[in-house]
Design a protein around this motif. Structure first.
Motif: not given
Ligand SMILES: NC(=O)c1ccc[n+]([C@@H]2O[C@H](COP(=O)([O-])OP(=O)(O)OC[C@H]3O[C@@H](n4cnc5c(N)ncnc54)[C@H](OP(=O)(O)O)[C@@H]3O)[C@@H](O)[C@H]2O)c1
Length: 293
Positions: A164, A71, A141, A49-50, A75, A10-12, A36, A137, A173
């Motif tokens: 983010v 992370t 959280k 797999d979490i 999302t 993921g991004l973070l 990836r 969602y 995404r």
């Molecule tokens: N992005 C935002 O705007 C935002 C805002 C507020 C809070 N947050 C929180 O910040 C955190 C990081 O966000 P992010 O933007 O980096 O999210 P992200 O890019 O959507 O990355 C989340 C990652 O979790 C992985 N994932 C999903 N299901 C899984 C599973 N069962 N086992 C292992 N991995 C799994 C996804 O895999 P795939 O890549 O294969 O789908 C993805 O790589 C999240 O907890 C989110 O709730 C984000």
């Protein structure tokens, strides 16, 4: 430190991996399926797999981390609203498995959370404000946060953040800033809401704060976002202005016209005093980050 990261695709997750590599820290990156992130060496990666407790316990036993930065999450806010069971499994049960594994092994557990835990009436939220989640969602959280904060003898931190943005490799995404920049460059028609206010967060700043909390042995809730709260429409205007792109194709709308499955809080934004004082957090301005995007 020995840091285990979940969601490293993921991004973070990608930004944390990048910074830990540069700092020559010991870490294990984990995500669902294959790695990836080309910047993450294969010997630093393992699929986990979490939602699978056995998988988590195997990886924890093999790697023996001192810290877990969690992370990974479901999302997509609207997808959570339409599929609450999967949301519960990824955002709540997985937190329970990970937090219990950390408690058992004396490991610090850091969970990522969101500004959506708030109802968006007050804005400029501090860590002491009471959550009032509006969507599936957001509720998931808050549930995760409660699990983490109620476990006895668990060293934990909860990092709440807001929209983010940044670039990454093979992300599943996009994010609003990148998407708006690309759409404006192509001259596409955009319809943007002007009644939701957020403080967009540069992913690199957030990664720095997550790692800093671990390094400094900090504990509890931290609000980490960009320095300024603005409407989504104003955000797109500033992106257009920065890259000298026309706004002629951008129309205003409001939340009620969008008909999205999940209700969003109208105005969030964070009081960053705690992060500034305890971590020395100094987020970049939007324009500084746009130069790097
Ligand atoms: N992005 C935002 O705007 C935002 C805002 C507020 C809070 N947050 C929180 O910040 C955190 C990081 O966000 P992010 O933007 O980096 O999210 P992200 O890019 O959507 O990355 C989340 C990652 O979790 C992985 N994932 C999903 N299901 C899984 C599973 N069962 N086992 C292992 N991995 C799994 C996804 O895999 P795939 O890549 O294969 O789908 C993805 O790589 C999240 O907890 C989110 O709730 C984000």
């Amino acid at each position: 430190m020995r840091i285990l990261i979940t969601g490293s695709n993921g991004l973070l997750g990608q930004k944390i991996v990048y910074q830990l590599l540069n700092a020559k820290e010991v870490f294990l990156a984990t995500s669902l399926g294959v790695n990836r992130n080309d910047a993450c060496p294969t010997d630093h990666y393992c699929s986990m797999d979490i939602t699978n407790q056995v998988d988590i316990e195997r990886v924890m036993k093999d790697f023996q981390p001192t810290h877990v930065i969690h992370t990974a999450a479901m999302t997509n806010v609207d997808a959570c609203e339409l599929d609450p069971q999967t949301c519960e499994s990824i955002n709540v049960s997985a937190v329970r498995y990970l937090a219990h594994a950390c408690q058992k092994n004396g490991v610090h557990f850091q969970m990522l959370s969101t500004d959506f835990v708030f109802d968006g009436v007050k804005g400029n939220y501090s860590e002491d404000d009471d959550p009032n989640p509006l969507s599936v969602y957001a509720k998931s959280k808050v549930e995760g946060e409660k699990i983490v904060s109620s476990l006895t003898n668990l060293s934990y931190s909860i990092v709440r953040t807001i929209i983010v943005y940044g670039t990454g490799q093979n992300l599943s995404r996009s994010n609003i800033v990148l998407w708006a920049k690309e759409a404006l460059q192509k001259g596409q028609e955009l319809t943007i809401i002007d009644d939701q206010f957020r403080a967009p967060t540069w992913a690199d700043d957030l990664a720095w704060a997550c790692i800093g909390i671990c390094r400094l042995n900090e504990h509890g809730i931290f609000h980490i976002s960009g320095p300024e709260t603005m409407s989504i429409f104003a955000l797109v205007e500033r992106i257009a202005k920065h890259y000298q792109l026309p706004m002629s194709q951008v129309k205003r709308t409001d939340s009620s016209s969008l008909n999205q499955p999940a209700v969003r809080p109208p105005k969030t934004g964070f009081d960053l005093s705690k992060a500034k004082n305890r971590l020395g957090y100094r987020p970049m301005t939007l324009e500084q980050t746009l130069d790097l995007l």
